[in-house]
Design an enzyme around this catalytic site. Sequence first.
Site, PDB file in Angstrom:
ATOM      1  CG  HIS A 159      36.864 -88.221 -18.223  1.00 31.20           C
ATOM      2  ND1 HIS A 159      37.875 -88.122 -19.142  1.00 31.20           N
ATOM      3  CD2 HIS A 159      36.174 -89.347 -18.551  1.00 31.20           C
ATOM      4  CE1 HIS A 159      37.797 -89.155 -19.982  1.00 31.20           C
ATOM      5  NE2 HIS A 159      36.779 -89.906 -19.643  1.00 31.20           N
ATOM      6  CG  ASP A 211      40.744 -86.673 -19.949  1.00 32.03           C
ATOM      7  OD1 ASP A 211      39.623 -86.552 -20.479  1.00 32.03           O
ATOM      8  OD2 ASP A 211      40.885 -86.824 -18.725  1.00 32.03           O
ATOM      9  CG  HIS A 212      36.822 -88.220 -24.523  1.00 32.61           C
ATOM     10  ND1 HIS A 212      36.904 -89.163 -23.542  1.00 32.61           N
ATOM     11  CD2 HIS A 212      35.508 -87.889 -24.602  1.00 32.61           C
ATOM     12  CE1 HIS A 212      35.696 -89.381 -23.047  1.00 32.61           C
ATOM     13  NE2 HIS A 212      34.828 -88.621 -23.672  1.00 32.61           N
TER      14      HIS A 212
END
Length: 505
Positions: free
Chosen positions: A257, A194-195
């Site tokens: 996010h 999950d960047h």
Amino acid sequence: MTDTIHIAQAQAASPCTVVIFGASGDLAKRKLIPALYNLRACGQEVAPNEFAVLGFARRPMALEEFRETARVAAARFSRLELDQKCWREFAASLDYLSGLDDPDGFRHLKERLEQIEAARGLPPNRIYYLSIPPEAVPDCVERLDTAGLIAKPGAANFTRVVVEKPIGTDLDSALEIEGLLCRHFDESQIFRIDHYLGKETVQNLFVLRFANTIFERMWGARNVDHVQITVAESEGVGSRAMYYDPAGALRDMVQNHLMQLLALIAMEPPISLDSDAIRDAKLNVLRALRPLPQVGARDLVVRARYAAGVVDGEQVPGYAHEKGIPPTSHTETFVAFKAAIDNWRWAGVPFYLRTGKRMPARGSIIYIQFKDVPRILFNREKKVPPNALTIRIQPDEGLSFEVLAKQPGLDIAIRPVRMNLRYDSEFSGPSPEAYERLLLDVMSGDHTLFVSAQFVEKSWEFVQSILDLWRDDVTIPMHEYAAGSHGPAAADKLIQADGHEWLDP
Ligand code: BG6
């Protein structure tokens, strides 16, 4: 002022080959290639002495064309300017293979990997970055195994797999993919990305909370009135209609996010910096997340999609008229909801979350409003604004704390003032991109900034309850908001019903 205190050195990464599945796709061009280049170009002391990159995709392409496409992408998207010498060295380690969906494709992949390793003197440490649509993941994993490309955990050389979000399209499909991953890989080999977790400011949430006693003591129901999390984007759906329309904002942003930000802001202090301890503490937040109630759930969630409007001075079309959006589309580009965390720390504190495309500007913030001062001294006839902490995740990274101060003069007049910390003026030098941090962690085998299987499941459980609500009650409206606005009026009403206002980024 004390000097910087090093808590943990960036871990040494092992020499390896990174295989990018879907190497001709958008993610590879915009993020992965530039990040790998930056690791090579600037991080000699942290990047592995040697790594090779093999692009693997469907489309035949000459190696020179692949390298040139990669160069153009890196020149455009890398945070560092391209240095000719560094690029030449990096380009020499780039290889390309087509045949991702050919029957013999994975046999050729194995041969090519062996050739690369022999030519470059690399050990068979392999990282498979699955930058492919979720529906293509099962087949790809099965074929990796059949081709003998997955080393057993604990073997002298490692095999690691990186899985991009979205994992699945609903709870059932996510569980199916998880089951499949676990049949073929050991948990220690799986890196769910999950960047947002690789962003400097997101990592700083942990430091802010647990390296400063002052914040930690204020953090909870005794002092906090409510919390807001806003992730706003000015971009529309762009050229991603094929991916985005079946997904929508809830699956695209909330399931991953926003849930990560919520977990980081609400978690208990973990017992150590160990990755399992941190991931457990985050998971406990989702375990305590109150499920949607049987009655009244529709009042807690707002969905909407953007209509035509003006963003950055430019007239833009509504979602329904974007390229590639089917006329029957019923996809939300904005979600707002109210959540509650049923544990001692947060009992009674509402959390309001929202995210949307085509809002006036890109801006992600977490806003923590503290309780009103008692109505004794300064809060009697006229309400004074409460203290508030705003954490700016992006852009203009930093945080500000609003306090009340006496305005100089003979009268007693008070006014809110802002103590502001801006990262770019406090810390010199550019921060690494999220994908650099995360790729390096995969190379060194550190799971701290990756998502656990249980977290994926728990966050899907919550999101699934919203999807079920929308499916079962067709009278729930799809609101509209003009592109360039802060979202629909219904989202304002959601928070105003409790006497609050959104803080816009
Ligand atoms: C991605 C979503 O995960 O995150 C995109 O799929 C979104 O729709 C993007 O635009 C936002 O990331 P960032 O780093 O620009 O905030």
